[in-house]
Design an enzyme around this catalytic site. Structure first.
Site, PDB file in Angstrom:
ATOM      1  N   SER A 129      47.224  51.270  54.260  1.00 26.20           N
ATOM      2  CA  SER A 129      46.685  51.933  55.441  1.00 26.20           C
ATOM      3  C   SER A 129      46.105  50.941  56.442  1.00 26.20           C
ATOM      4  O   SER A 129      45.571  51.329  57.458  1.00 26.20           O
ATOM      5  CB  SER A 129      45.641  52.973  55.035  1.00 26.20           C
ATOM      6  OG  SER A 129      44.638  52.370  54.256  1.00 26.20           O
ATOM      7  N   ASN A 135      49.933  45.678  48.601  1.00 23.27           N
ATOM      8  CA  ASN A 135      50.801  46.710  49.179  1.00 23.27           C
ATOM      9  C   ASN A 135      50.991  46.366  50.643  1.00 23.27           C
ATOM     10  O   ASN A 135      50.013  46.244  51.369  1.00 23.27           O
ATOM     11  CB  ASN A 135      50.156  48.099  49.089  1.00 23.27           C
ATOM     12  CG  ASN A 135      50.018  48.580  47.666  1.00 23.27           C
ATOM     13  OD1 ASN A 135      50.834  48.251  46.817  1.00 23.27           O
ATOM     14  ND2 ASN A 135      48.985  49.370  47.392  1.00 23.27           N
ATOM     15  N   CYS A 145      38.827  43.035  59.716  1.00 22.27           N
ATOM     16  CA  CYS A 145      38.648  41.903  60.625  1.00 22.27           C
ATOM     17  C   CYS A 145      37.200  41.386  60.547  1.00 22.27           C
ATOM     18  O   CYS A 145      36.278  42.146  60.266  1.00 22.27           O
ATOM     19  CB  CYS A 145      38.977  42.330  62.064  1.00 22.27           C
ATOM     20  SG  CYS A 145      40.743  42.238  62.461  1.00 22.27           S
ATOM     21  N   HIS A 158      45.958  41.506  53.265  1.00 22.68           N
ATOM     22  CA  HIS A 158      44.990  41.590  52.161  1.00 22.68           C
ATOM     23  C   HIS A 158      45.678  42.004  50.871  1.00 22.68           C
ATOM     24  O   HIS A 158      46.775  42.544  50.876  1.00 22.68           O
ATOM     25  CB  HIS A 158      43.882  42.588  52.493  1.00 22.68           C
ATOM     26  CG  HIS A 158      44.320  44.028  52.453  1.00 22.68           C
ATOM     27  ND1 HIS A 158      45.090  44.612  53.433  1.00 22.68           N
ATOM     28  CD2 HIS A 158      44.095  45.008  51.531  1.00 22.68           C
ATOM     29  CE1 HIS A 158      45.315  45.883  53.131  1.00 22.68           C
ATOM     30  NE2 HIS A 158      44.738  46.152  51.976  1.00 22.68           N
ATOM     31  N   HIS A 168      44.301  39.106  62.104  1.00 17.72           N
ATOM     32  CA  HIS A 168      44.832  40.448  61.857  1.00 17.72           C
ATOM     33  C   HIS A 168      46.366  40.475  61.875  1.00 17.72           C
ATOM     34  O   HIS A 168      46.988  41.322  61.228  1.00 17.72           O
ATOM     35  CB  HIS A 168      44.282  41.389  62.935  1.00 17.72           C
ATOM     36  CG  HIS A 168      44.623  42.834  62.743  1.00 17.72           C
ATOM     37  ND1 HIS A 168      43.966  43.638  61.843  1.00 17.72           N
ATOM     38  CD2 HIS A 168      45.561  43.630  63.334  1.00 17.72           C
ATOM     39  CE1 HIS A 168      44.471  44.869  61.884  1.00 17.72           C
ATOM     40  NE2 HIS A 168      45.438  44.889  62.782  1.00 17.72           N
ATOM     41  N   GLN A 175      44.632  43.483  46.639  1.00 18.67           N
ATOM     42  CA  GLN A 175      43.608  44.164  45.855  1.00 18.67           C
ATOM     43  C   GLN A 175      43.586  43.601  44.442  1.00 18.67           C
ATOM     44  O   GLN A 175      44.568  43.019  43.971  1.00 18.67           O
ATOM     45  CB  GLN A 175      43.914  45.656  45.761  1.00 18.67           C
ATOM     46  CG  GLN A 175      43.879  46.407  47.072  1.00 18.67           C
ATOM     47  CD  GLN A 175      43.865  47.915  46.844  1.00 18.67           C
ATOM     48  OE1 GLN A 175      43.127  48.421  45.998  1.00 18.67           O
ATOM     49  NE2 GLN A 175      44.691  48.631  47.592  1.00 18.67           N
ATOM     50  N   CYS A 212      39.734  47.570  63.128  1.00 14.86           N
ATOM     51  CA  CYS A 212      40.159  47.209  61.769  1.00 14.86           C
ATOM     52  C   CYS A 212      38.942  46.930  60.889  1.00 14.86           C
ATOM     53  O   CYS A 212      38.102  46.091  61.233  1.00 14.86           O
ATOM     54  CB  CYS A 212      41.056  45.967  61.828  1.00 14.86           C
ATOM     55  SG  CYS A 212      41.330  45.219  60.207  1.00 14.86           S
ATOM     56  N   HIS A 241      46.094  44.501  58.226  1.00 14.73           N
ATOM     57  CA  HIS A 241      45.391  43.217  58.073  1.00 14.73           C
ATOM     58  C   HIS A 241      45.784  42.620  56.715  1.00 14.73           C
ATOM     59  O   HIS A 241      45.707  43.292  55.697  1.00 14.73           O
ATOM     60  CB  HIS A 241      43.878  43.430  58.140  1.00 14.73           C
ATOM     61  CG  HIS A 241      43.129  42.156  58.348  1.00 14.73           C
ATOM     62  ND1 HIS A 241      42.478  41.829  59.518  1.00 14.73           N
ATOM     63  CD2 HIS A 241      42.959  41.087  57.528  1.00 14.73           C
ATOM     64  CE1 HIS A 241      41.934  40.638  59.400  1.00 14.73           C
ATOM     65  NE2 HIS A 241      42.210  40.161  58.204  1.00 14.73           N
TER      66      HIS A 241
HETATM   67  O1  LIG Z   1      43.831  51.435  47.692  1.00 15.03           O
HETATM   68  P1  LIG Z   1      44.540  51.929  48.921  1.00 15.03           P
HETATM   69  O2  LIG Z   1      45.176  50.836  49.716  1.00 15.03           O
HETATM   70  O3  LIG Z   1      43.679  52.841  49.763  1.00 15.03           O
HETATM   71  O4  LIG Z   1      45.721  52.882  48.379  1.00 15.03           O
HETATM   72  C1  LIG Z   1      47.011  52.451  48.048  1.00 15.03           C
HETATM   73  O5  LIG Z   1      47.022  51.615  46.906  1.00 15.03           O
HETATM   74  C2  LIG Z   1      46.577  52.204  45.676  1.00 15.03           C
HETATM   75  C3  LIG Z   1      46.768  51.200  44.559  1.00 15.03           C
HETATM   76  O6  LIG Z   1      48.078  50.700  44.538  1.00 15.03           O
HETATM   77  C4  LIG Z   1      47.337  53.507  45.375  1.00 15.03           C
HETATM   78  O7  LIG Z   1      46.726  54.160  44.273  1.00 15.03           O
HETATM   79  C5  LIG Z   1      47.322  54.452  46.576  1.00 15.03           C
HETATM   80  O8  LIG Z   1      48.140  55.583  46.319  1.00 15.03           O
HETATM   81  C6  LIG Z   1      47.833  53.703  47.812  1.00 15.03           C
HETATM   82  O9  LIG Z   1      47.821  54.543  48.952  1.00 15.03           O
END
Ligand SMILES: O=P(O)(O)O[C@H]1O[C@H](CO)[C@@H](O)[C@H](O)[C@H]1O
Ligand SMILES: O=P(O)(O)O[C@H]1O[C@H](CO)[C@@H](O)[C@H](O)[C@H]1O
Lengths: 352, 352
Positions: free
Chosen positions: A165, A157, A55, A170, A117, A172, A52, A168
């Site tokens: 993806s 997300n 981590c 988190h 994690h 943004q 990861c 863990h």
């Molecule tokens: O930034 P990440 O986690 O790689 O990507 C994810 O979040 C982003 C922001 O919401 C989006 O634009 C991507 O399509 C999504 O896969």
């Protein structure tokens, strides 16, 4: 004209925040489903995963090594959509300038919630979630003070089905020059409401929902969690302040921070308990832009957009009619809230 | 101010049809993908499937039996979102009428393209696609003539990933009382453009793109297929008339019908050839409302919204930032169009 039976007749509901409509077809819940079935999220995750990139002490994709962090950890996104180095420029091309573009500067960050994690907000302690709120508030202020940052979007997300993806825990932050269209519309509608009625739309709405008690599924002294009357996603939710016009996460009192952390935990638990799964969603905070301008009527709120509809593996598809015409849902907001009320407030993995 | 380098710098492009912006981060295509991978669509389908509720002579879920149809077949959706029987009613509740709802009447139909379970528009003969266009035109007129139908949305959801629960080639029509928000905004922006510039936005745009030849990936005398400058989905496309201001599918000449059918087939083939897969998308026609009112500048166009990004199994997720702030994409419209131009115009399954 008659009173519409919103529990059984097809009808449209108005979303005063976005200024648009959503279609509800309650009778359609009887539809059988032979379509796509999603994978179940992995239920048991290790506390530490050597592969990861979030981590502690692990290397990220461009070689940087994470510190041995103890609670939260913030770093610049290695694949930022917005960069600080982008130069200002624009394009105006074609007949009557039909093709318009404008470059944009910004900063993208990642905020790990915990070194563990295997945790999620629903499984973290309230004081640990408070630390996340503190870091968000610090970032909001720090980024917002930069002259080229006018809007700070904090979001999470969760789970692969939501494009995440890495499990863990988190979130943004995408901080940027412009006020993007969705918050811009919400701010504009809040401003108009305030100028017309001399009161904040979302505060009035929260107090009405609290008293009505039909769509609220969790609450405390400072905040409510409600399936908004105009919800689009099946179990969509909104966290709203109840007592005062909080404009942004930077202005929370310590008491409010504790109550917000506790309510976010409860929302997460009720979500997970709904289908006894790690409930996927996108969540994010809408708050005051950092451009120093006035935003009358602007109330901080948290949106939860979860895709699941019938089970841990059957989601709502926002396709076809929804992409071309307007959003549409089958179960009513009232039905969804009732279900969220009926599940246990204790996480299903913690029942002995 | 400088000219923006739209092939490498982060920038926002304006969508004049919807009146909103989309963010492009071209440098971000280098991002690795460890996230969700979709199932490959089933490639080989039988010409007839005994368990398919759309194949000729089979029974549907409520017991009705399909006729032994020879080309197209239209019936009322067994799980219609909109019903003809809904009574008119409304609700206005809460402080300053914050909770507003209005019942709505309508008709939902299903249109099978072919008795063959294994075909798609990309694999059908041009004259067979013309028959589909004829049925759509008949339905548009027939439904539109009903006094309570003011908008007719024709659309197709293709493949499980787009919420389609049956691969038998078919489309849907949702016909209703209101003009839904998305077409309403497009009509309003087309009207404003027409009133300001005395010419139709989309016709001017089509002619500009045809001459510029940078985003057009298929065309004939009457129509072009273009990845619009403001595309949101990776390989989003728009079919636009080139010669005259066609307002709706009911006013196509026979020659235009043939050329539209042929272009739709080519779009389908190029899509399928991109990742050598049955390419998922939602597709739909925006055209003149049927309320009898004037819509100056309104041009019929077909939107294609396909989710795939990198391969047959890796899609673009419109989550998080996109749900909370604004749409965002990585590959540019120009790059997408170039790729669509580079693939063969012959379907990959037909190469010997
Ligand atoms: O930034 P990440 O986690 O790689 O990507 C994810 O979040 C982003 C922001 O919401 C989006 O634009 C991507 O399509 C999504 O896969
Ligand atoms: O009508 P269907 O094919 O059962 O359902 C599909 O298309 C509808 C209209 O685009 C959507 O509302 C549904 O979410 C989707 O699964």
């Amino acid at each position: 004209e008659e009173y519409v039976d919103i529990q059984s007749d097809t009808h449209n509901r108005y979303n005063p925040l976005l200024g648009e409509w959503v279609k509800i077809s309650p009778h359609r819940t009887k539809r059988p489903w032979n379509g796509q079935v999603e994978k179940q999220p992995v239920e048991v995750r290790p506390t530490y995963d050597a592969s990861c990139y979030l981590c502690p002490k692990n290397a990220r994709s461009k070689g940087q090594v994470n510190p041995d962090y103890a609670d939260t950890f913030v770093f610049q996104n290695d694949f930022s959509s917005l960069l600080e180095t982008t130069e200002s420029g624009s394009l105006d091309e074609g007949p009557n300038g039909l093709l318009r573009a404008k470059s944009e500067k910004g900063i993208c960050k990642v905020i790990c919630f915990s070194p563990r994690h295997d945790l999620t907000l629903a499984k973290m302690a309230i004081n640990e979630i408070e630390k996340v709120l503190t870091v968000w508030a610090e970032q909001y202020k720090e980024l917002g003070e930069k002259p080229f940052i006018n809007h700070v979007q904090i979001f999470e997300n969760r789970e692969a089905i939501m494009g995440c993806s890495n499990p863990h825990p988190h979130s943004q932050i995408w901080a940027e020059e412009i006020i993007p269209d969705i918050p811009a519309r919400e701010l504009e509608n809040q401003r108009t409401y305030f100028e017309t009625h001399n009161t904040a739309m979302l505060l009035e709405y929260a107090q009405y929902e609290k008293q009505k008690n039909e769509r609220v599924f969790a609450s405390n002294d400072d905040f409510i969690a409600v399936v908004p009357f105009w919800a689009v996603w099946p179990y969509e939710a909104l966290i709203l302040p109840l007592q005062r016009g909080i404009t942004d996460i930077g202005t929370l009192t310590n008491g409010e921070k504790t109550n917000l952390a506790s309510l976010m935990k409860e929302v997460g638990i009720r979500y997970d308990n709904l289908f006894e799964t790690s409930f996927p969603y996108s969540m994010g905070i809408h708050q005051k832009p950092t451009d120093g301008k006035d935003y009358p009527g602007c109330i901080m709120h948290i949106h939860y957009f979860p895709p699941l509809l019938r089970s841990a593996t059957v989601k709502k598809f926002m396709v076809g009619y929804e992409m071309l015409a307007m959003p549409q849902r089958d179960i009513t907001a009232e039905g969804a809230a009732k279900t969220l009320c009926s599940v246990s407030p204790i996480h299903y993995t913690e029942k002995e």
